[in-house]
Motif scaffolding. Structure first.
Motif, PDB file in Angstrom:
ATOM      1  N   ASN A  80     -62.814 -21.047  -1.270  1.00  0.00           N
ATOM      2  CA  ASN A  80     -63.264 -19.825  -1.048  1.00  0.00           C
ATOM      3  C   ASN A  80     -64.840 -19.842  -1.590  1.00  0.00           C
ATOM      4  O   ASN A  80     -65.816 -19.450  -0.971  1.00  0.00           O
ATOM      5  N   GLU A  81     -64.906 -20.515  -2.728  1.00  0.00           N
ATOM      6  CA  GLU A  81     -66.375 -20.467  -3.469  1.00  0.00           C
ATOM      7  C   GLU A  81     -67.138 -21.517  -2.526  1.00  0.00           C
ATOM      8  O   GLU A  81     -68.377 -20.934  -2.359  1.00  0.00           O
ATOM      9  N   LEU A  82     -66.769 -22.362  -2.344  1.00  0.00           N
ATOM     10  CA  LEU A  82     -67.609 -23.351  -1.431  1.00  0.00           C
ATOM     11  C   LEU A  82     -67.821 -22.740   0.128  1.00  0.00           C
ATOM     12  O   LEU A  82     -69.134 -22.867   0.444  1.00  0.00           O
ATOM     13  N   SER A  83     -66.896 -22.205   0.841  1.00  0.00           N
ATOM     14  CA  SER A  83     -67.243 -21.537   2.055  1.00  0.00           C
ATOM     15  C   SER A  83     -68.262 -20.380   1.861  1.00  0.00           C
ATOM     16  O   SER A  83     -69.076 -20.390   2.779  1.00  0.00           O
ATOM     17  N   ASN A  84     -68.089 -19.630   0.652  1.00  0.00           N
ATOM     18  CA  ASN A  84     -69.196 -18.676   0.674  1.00  0.00           C
ATOM     19  C   ASN A  84     -70.759 -19.095   0.517  1.00  0.00           C
ATOM     20  O   ASN A  84     -71.510 -18.669   1.053  1.00  0.00           O
ATOM     21  N   GLU A  85     -70.751 -20.196  -0.314  1.00  0.00           N
ATOM     22  CA  GLU A  85     -71.850 -21.124  -0.396  1.00  0.00           C
ATOM     23  C   GLU A  85     -72.536 -21.505   0.792  1.00  0.00           C
ATOM     24  O   GLU A  85     -73.532 -21.563   1.091  1.00  0.00           O
ATOM     25  N   LEU A  86     -71.577 -22.099   1.698  1.00  0.00           N
ATOM     26  CA  LEU A  86     -71.852 -22.580   2.837  1.00  0.00           C
ATOM     27  C   LEU A  86     -72.487 -21.389   3.780  1.00  0.00           C
ATOM     28  O   LEU A  86     -73.545 -21.576   4.539  1.00  0.00           O
ATOM     29  N   ILE A  87     -71.641 -20.325   3.803  1.00  0.00           N
ATOM     30  CA  ILE A  87     -72.283 -19.131   4.628  1.00  0.00           C
ATOM     31  C   ILE A  87     -73.699 -18.622   4.390  1.00  0.00           C
ATOM     32  O   ILE A  87     -74.446 -18.436   5.090  1.00  0.00           O
ATOM     33  N   LEU A  88     -73.939 -18.479   2.864  1.00  0.00           N
ATOM     34  CA  LEU A  88     -74.968 -18.145   2.344  1.00  0.00           C
ATOM     35  C   LEU A  88     -76.162 -19.018   2.811  1.00  0.00           C
ATOM     36  O   LEU A  88     -77.201 -18.700   3.011  1.00  0.00           O
ATOM     37  N   LYS A  89     -75.908 -20.222   2.737  1.00  0.00           N
ATOM     38  CA  LYS A  89     -77.017 -21.216   3.025  1.00  0.00           C
ATOM     39  C   LYS A  89     -76.996 -21.325   4.615  1.00  0.00           C
ATOM     40  O   LYS A  89     -78.507 -21.540   5.046  1.00  0.00           O
ATOM     41  N   PHE A  90     -76.165 -21.383   5.245  1.00  0.00           N
ATOM     42  CA  PHE A  90     -76.221 -21.757   6.654  1.00  0.00           C
ATOM     43  C   PHE A  90     -76.212 -20.542   7.777  1.00  0.00           C
ATOM     44  O   PHE A  90     -76.363 -21.150   8.994  1.00  0.00           O
ATOM     45  N   ASN A  91     -75.694 -19.409   7.464  1.00  0.00           N
ATOM     46  CA  ASN A  91     -75.649 -18.449   8.524  1.00  0.00           C
ATOM     47  C   ASN A  91     -76.668 -17.474   8.258  1.00  0.00           C
ATOM     48  O   ASN A  91     -76.237 -16.125   8.527  1.00  0.00           O
ATOM     49  N   LYS A  92     -77.784 -17.925   7.939  1.00  0.00           N
ATOM     50  CA  LYS A  92     -79.046 -16.807   7.948  1.00  0.00           C
ATOM     51  C   LYS A  92     -79.407 -16.334   9.387  1.00  0.00           C
ATOM     52  O   LYS A  92     -79.957 -15.349   9.513  1.00  0.00           O
ATOM     53  N   ASN A  93     -79.428 -17.381  10.200  1.00  0.00           N
ATOM     54  CA  ASN A  93     -80.065 -16.964  11.702  1.00  0.00           C
ATOM     55  C   ASN A  93     -79.061 -17.089  12.761  1.00  0.00           C
ATOM     56  O   ASN A  93     -79.420 -16.600  13.720  1.00  0.00           O
ATOM     57  N   ASP A  94     -77.863 -17.558  12.363  1.00  0.00           N
ATOM     58  CA  ASP A  94     -77.005 -17.796  13.293  1.00  0.00           C
ATOM     59  C   ASP A  94     -75.924 -17.874  12.798  1.00  0.00           C
ATOM     60  O   ASP A  94     -75.533 -17.997  11.553  1.00  0.00           O
ATOM     61  N   THR A  95     -74.536 -17.884  13.510  1.00  0.00           N
ATOM     62  CA  THR A  95     -73.169 -18.049  13.075  1.00  0.00           C
ATOM     63  C   THR A  95     -72.885 -19.566  12.958  1.00  0.00           C
ATOM     64  O   THR A  95     -72.349 -19.681  13.756  1.00  0.00           O
ATOM     65  N   ASN A  96     -72.983 -20.082  11.899  1.00  0.00           N
ATOM     66  CA  ASN A  96     -72.834 -21.544  11.889  1.00  0.00           C
ATOM     67  C   ASN A  96     -71.604 -22.159  11.180  1.00  0.00           C
ATOM     68  O   ASN A  96     -70.815 -23.087  11.543  1.00  0.00           O
ATOM     69  N   ILE A  97     -71.108 -21.154  10.286  1.00  0.00           N
ATOM     70  CA  ILE A  97     -69.719 -21.597   9.483  1.00  0.00           C
ATOM     71  C   ILE A  97     -68.991 -20.457   9.591  1.00  0.00           C
ATOM     72  O   ILE A  97     -69.211 -19.291   9.393  1.00  0.00           O
ATOM     73  N   TYR A  98     -67.564 -20.656   9.647  1.00  0.00           N
ATOM     74  CA  TYR A  98     -66.707 -19.968   9.837  1.00  0.00           C
ATOM     75  C   TYR A  98     -65.704 -20.091   8.539  1.00  0.00           C
ATOM     76  O   TYR A  98     -65.392 -21.140   7.985  1.00  0.00           O
ATOM     77  N   LYS A  99     -65.372 -18.976   7.884  1.00  0.00           N
ATOM     78  CA  LYS A  99     -64.363 -18.877   6.743  1.00  0.00           C
ATOM     79  C   LYS A  99     -62.965 -18.371   7.180  1.00  0.00           C
ATOM     80  O   LYS A  99     -62.946 -17.447   8.095  1.00  0.00           O
ATOM     81  N   THR A 100     -61.915 -18.986   6.789  1.00  0.00           N
ATOM     82  CA  THR A 100     -60.386 -18.711   7.109  1.00  0.00           C
ATOM     83  C   THR A 100     -59.692 -17.764   6.046  1.00  0.00           C
ATOM     84  O   THR A 100     -60.026 -17.897   4.860  1.00  0.00           O
ATOM     85  N   TYR A 101     -59.078 -16.634   6.696  1.00  0.00           N
ATOM     86  CA  TYR A 101     -58.361 -15.999   5.868  1.00  0.00           C
ATOM     87  C   TYR A 101     -56.990 -15.855   6.117  1.00  0.00           C
ATOM     88  O   TYR A 101     -56.616 -15.758   7.204  1.00  0.00           O
TER      89      TYR A 101
END
Length: 280
Positions: A109-130
């Motif tokens: 969860n921690e790393l997923s959130n880091e990746l979202i904050l870094k790579f999802n600024k202009n597009d939806t590139n990273i998905y997190k699973t719940y």
């Protein structure tokens, strides 16, 4: 018999082009899923994920952080994941970070959130699973949507596939009906609260959940926000039906025979009624 099962639910790297073409001919998109989950093979797993992003651009890729040894070396796993995500953006690929067992999930969860904050600024590139069989998933989803509201969110809902490992930690619902209820409630919450550039990936074979999502599709601001995903070899007729008017994905697990066994055992347990139906 065993080979038949393997070929239905997994494939080798050599078979990937055939599987990809077969799916696309049915208007279904692949999610390429390197099946090795062994953290001891972390460098090899990193290389294979990165190489296949370059070899198969314009696709979605699943990422198991256990395979990058997140359990024992968070920083190295983060380094691998960042490089994989950067390569994905360069090749027009999306990364779906898988949820895993309880002992790893906080780090994931921690790393997923880091990746979202870094790579999802202009597009939806990273998905997190719940994982909706966990009692805490709904609150986590709400917290993420609040804390990362400036980023585009890719949200994948699953019921959960690690019951044998997770049930002893008192984090799961007591029965499947409660899991079904939370899955449907979380989906509805998303339909009512996501932003126009967010993505909702409904990953399930449950026809009731699929019907509820389709009936609530009108709540979304555009059709591109809703996607569906199912596993290779399962619910194929339903997948084709959904794909007529919706974006439909199939997880395509690939790798060597011995690497496939943990995946197959987990999926067989999770979907035992469906497997019995296939082989009656």
């Amino acid at each position: 018999m065993f080979k038949h099962i393997l070929n239905r639910f997994t494939c080798s790297e050599k078979q990937l082009p055939i599987i990809i073409n077969r799916l696309r001919n049915n208007r279904i998109y692949p999610i390429l899923d390197h099946i090795n989950e062994n953290g001891n093979d972390h460098f090899q797993n990193y290389k294979i994920n990165k190489q296949n992003i370059i070899k198969y651009p314009n696709n979605h890729m699943a990422l198991k952080l256990s395979s990058l040894n997140i359990e024992n070396d968070y920083n190295l796993s983060k380094q691998y994941a960042n490089d994989i995500c950067e390569t994905a953006l360069e090749n027009n690929c999306k990364i779906l970070v898988d949820a895993e067992n309880y002992l790893l999930q906080d780090k994931i969860n921690e790393l997923s959130n880091e990746l979202i904050l870094k790579f999802n600024k202009n597009d939806t590139n990273i998905y997190k699973t719940y994982q909706c069989y966990r009692k805490d998933s709904f609150s986590e989803l709400k917290n993420d949507m609040k804390s990362m509201q400036k980023n585009n969110l890719g949200i994948k809902l699953v019921r959960g596939a690690y019951y044998n490992q997770d049930h002893k930690y008192n984090i799961l619902f007591d029965n499947i009906e409660e899991t079904h209820e939370q899955y449907n409630n979380m989906a509805l919450y998303l339909f009512e609260n996501v932003k126009p550039n967010d993505k909702i990936l409904i990953a399930t074979h449950n026809s009731n959940s699929i019907d509820k999502c389709l009936s609530n599709k009108h709540l979304l601001q555009n059709d591109n926000m809703l996607e569906f995903a199912q596993l290779m070899g399962m619910s194929d007729n339903l997948s084709k039906q959904i794909a007529i008017e919706n974006k439909m994905f199939k997880y395509v697990p690939y790798g060597k025979l011995y690497e496939s066994l943990p995946y197959l055992m987990r999926r067989f347990y999770e979907n035992i009624e469906m497997i019995q139906y296939f082989y009656k």
